[in-house]
Scaffold this active site. Sequence first.
Site, PDB file in Angstrom:
ATOM      1  N   GLY A 222       0.865  -1.178   0.000  1.00 39.67           N
ATOM      2  CA  GLY A 222       0.000   0.000   0.000  1.00 39.67           C
ATOM      3  C   GLY A 222       0.898   1.224   0.000  1.00 39.67           C
ATOM      4  O   GLY A 222       1.691   1.416   0.928  1.00 39.67           O
TER       5      GLY A 222
ATOM      6  N   HIS B 113      -9.061  -1.776  18.538  1.00 38.92           N
ATOM      7  CA  HIS B 113      -8.867  -0.429  17.973  1.00 38.92           C
ATOM      8  C   HIS B 113     -10.215   0.115  17.527  1.00 38.92           C
ATOM      9  O   HIS B 113     -10.491   0.282  16.351  1.00 38.92           O
ATOM     10  CB  HIS B 113      -7.906  -0.539  16.785  1.00 38.92           C
ATOM     11  CG  HIS B 113      -7.450   0.778  16.245  1.00 38.92           C
ATOM     12  ND1 HIS B 113      -7.001   1.817  17.032  1.00 38.92           N
ATOM     13  CD2 HIS B 113      -7.350   1.219  14.960  1.00 38.92           C
ATOM     14  CE1 HIS B 113      -6.662   2.834  16.259  1.00 38.92           C
ATOM     15  NE2 HIS B 113      -6.865   2.504  15.002  1.00 38.92           N
TER      16      HIS B 113
ATOM     17  N   ARG C 151     -14.862   2.257  11.757  1.00 41.27           N
ATOM     18  CA  ARG C 151     -13.856   1.386  11.136  1.00 41.27           C
ATOM     19  C   ARG C 151     -14.503   0.090  10.645  1.00 41.27           C
ATOM     20  O   ARG C 151     -14.108  -0.469   9.622  1.00 41.27           O
ATOM     21  CB  ARG C 151     -12.742   1.068  12.141  1.00 41.27           C
ATOM     22  CG  ARG C 151     -11.905   2.280  12.524  1.00 41.27           C
ATOM     23  CD  ARG C 151     -10.757   1.883  13.438  1.00 41.27           C
ATOM     24  NE  ARG C 151      -9.962   3.044  13.861  1.00 41.27           N
ATOM     25  CZ  ARG C 151     -10.221   3.776  14.938  1.00 41.27           C
ATOM     26  NH1 ARG C 151     -11.247   3.488  15.707  1.00 41.27           N
ATOM     27  NH2 ARG C 151      -9.442   4.807  15.239  1.00 41.27           N
TER      28      ARG C 151
HETATM   29  N1  APR Z   1      -2.732  -4.410  -2.717  1.00 42.37           N
HETATM   30  C1  APR Z   1      -1.908  -3.382  -2.421  1.00 42.37           C
HETATM   31  N2  APR Z   1      -2.329  -2.119  -2.240  1.00 42.37           N
HETATM   32  C2  APR Z   1      -3.644  -1.884  -2.369  1.00 42.37           C
HETATM   33  C3  APR Z   1      -4.570  -2.907  -2.683  1.00 42.37           C
HETATM   34  C4  APR Z   1      -4.061  -4.212  -2.861  1.00 42.37           C
HETATM   35  N3  APR Z   1      -4.845  -5.240  -3.153  1.00 42.37           N
HETATM   36  N4  APR Z   1      -5.806  -2.353  -2.759  1.00 42.37           N
HETATM   37  C5  APR Z   1      -5.664  -1.048  -2.502  1.00 42.37           C
HETATM   38  N5  APR Z   1      -4.360  -0.752  -2.260  1.00 42.37           N
HETATM   39  C6  APR Z   1      -3.720   0.549  -2.006  1.00 42.37           C
HETATM   40  C7  APR Z   1      -4.416   1.711  -2.691  1.00 42.37           C
HETATM   41  O1  APR Z   1      -4.128   1.732  -4.087  1.00 42.37           O
HETATM   42  C8  APR Z   1      -3.845   2.904  -1.927  1.00 42.37           C
HETATM   43  O2  APR Z   1      -2.688   3.440  -2.574  1.00 42.37           O
HETATM   44  O3  APR Z   1      -3.769   0.893  -0.638  1.00 42.37           O
HETATM   45  C9  APR Z   1      -3.458   2.308  -0.558  1.00 42.37           C
HETATM   46  C10 APR Z   1      -4.204   2.912   0.602  1.00 42.37           C
HETATM   47  O4  APR Z   1      -3.801   4.223   0.721  1.00 42.37           O
HETATM   48  P1  APR Z   1      -4.780   5.400   1.209  1.00 42.37           P
HETATM   49  O5  APR Z   1      -6.069   5.307   0.480  1.00 42.37           O
HETATM   50  O6  APR Z   1      -4.022   6.667   1.154  1.00 42.37           O
HETATM   51  O7  APR Z   1      -5.102   4.983   2.740  1.00 42.37           O
HETATM   52  P2  APR Z   1      -4.221   5.229   4.057  1.00 42.37           P
HETATM   53  O8  APR Z   1      -4.577   6.521   4.663  1.00 42.37           O
HETATM   54  O9  APR Z   1      -2.789   4.947   3.748  1.00 42.37           O
HETATM   55  O10 APR Z   1      -4.830   4.085   5.006  1.00 42.37           O
HETATM   56  C11 APR Z   1      -4.724   2.720   4.675  1.00 42.37           C
HETATM   57  O11 APR Z   1      -4.801   2.036   6.990  1.00 42.37           O
HETATM   58  O12 APR Z   1      -5.325   3.214   8.921  1.00 42.37           O
HETATM   59  C12 APR Z   1      -5.787   2.334   7.952  1.00 42.37           C
HETATM   60  O13 APR Z   1      -8.144   2.793   7.879  1.00 42.37           O
HETATM   61  C13 APR Z   1      -6.933   2.921   7.166  1.00 42.37           C
HETATM   62  O14 APR Z   1      -7.562   0.861   6.157  1.00 42.37           O
HETATM   63  C14 APR Z   1      -6.898   2.112   5.924  1.00 42.37           C
HETATM   64  C15 APR Z   1      -5.401   1.854   5.722  1.00 42.37           C
END
Ligand code: APR
Length: 322
Positions: A10, A178, A91
């Site tokens: 991610g 959490h 959440r």
């Molecule tokens: N594999 C890898 N990455 C993925 C996948 C996947 N199958 N599906 C989605 N992603 C990526 C998205 O493309 C995005 O870049 O996960 C990333 C999530 O980033 P953000 O939307 O910016 O979210 P963020 O604020 O980083 O939070 C991520 O952490 O705290 C928790 O609740 C929050 O569940 C959320 C996670």
Amino acid sequence: MAKKKIGLIGGGQIGGNLALLAVQKNLGDVVLYDIPVAEGLVKGKALDINQLSAVDGYDSRVLGTTDWKDVAGSDVIIITAGVPRKPGMTREQLLDVNLTIMKDVAANIKQHAPNAFVINVANPLDAMVFALHKIAGLKDNMVVGMAGVLDTSRFKCFVAEALNTSIRDVEALVLGGHGDDMVPLVRHSTVGGVPLTELLPKDKLDAIIDRTRKGGAELVGLYKTGSAYFAPAASSISMAESFLFDRKRVLPVAALLKGQYGINDFFFGVPAQIGAGGVEKIHTVELNESEKAEIAKSFASVKATVDAYDGTVTLYEWDDQD
Ligand code: APR
């Protein structure tokens, strides 16, 4: 000593900050993985951070990738793949979408990095780490969820603010799931060794507990388009560091419980020693009756979320079609 490898799954808000912190702390080389649609995002962040390294002289490198093969051999993996909350959401409302993502991520960890120490950050936290452990077939001591370090850090921040004192001397502990019924243990909190209950009146303490519990939602309300990322990234890195450098820090993490706190085979926020062996020890805190009741309430919420999907996740078996 060979450089360590840190796999970040991610590359969004938290993922990007994780990469930056990992480089600035010279933890090792970083692989920032995301899905193909986000290829430019992770390649861009990697390039940007590598250019910053040149300015400041860091030795760690970042690789932005959409190929799981690059993640192979990671010593530690931090998962932030998933959708963050929008204002008004709990959440738990992320469960369906983030469980689908977790199924994909966990299956790939099983195939490409089954021996890594894996820290999950995606929400709903405790339920996601349960699914991760089960689908990826990770060893019990090699998988944790990041929540308690962040929740405790929020609590400490509000205490330091209320007392106008250094945050360094605030010692506190937030246990449990959490969610909104996490359990800040006021009775076990001190400032420079002085019990917190002697420093702040009950109404102020209650307000701090309430703000801590809703700490994530407060940020979602401010950001509007997503959730917190600086403090979650820093919290996750402190856990990764303790593993990578065998620091043996005792940190509140979501660990797999085997009877501790009366809980069996669920992940739940407890103080655990993190070292080269992953979760090396889980500490049990003496709780009074009202604290026990709060823990029971928090666990009931975690269990309800897991029970909502548990039958749908099993150990992922790869076949030739995958
Ligand atoms: N594999 C890898 N990455 C993925 C996948 C996947 N199958 N599906 C989605 N992603 C990526 C998205 O493309 C995005 O870049 O996960 C990333 C999530 O980033 P953000 O939307 O910016 O979210 P963020 O604020 O980083 O939070 C991520 O952490 O705290 C928790 O609740 C929050 O569940 C959320 C996670």
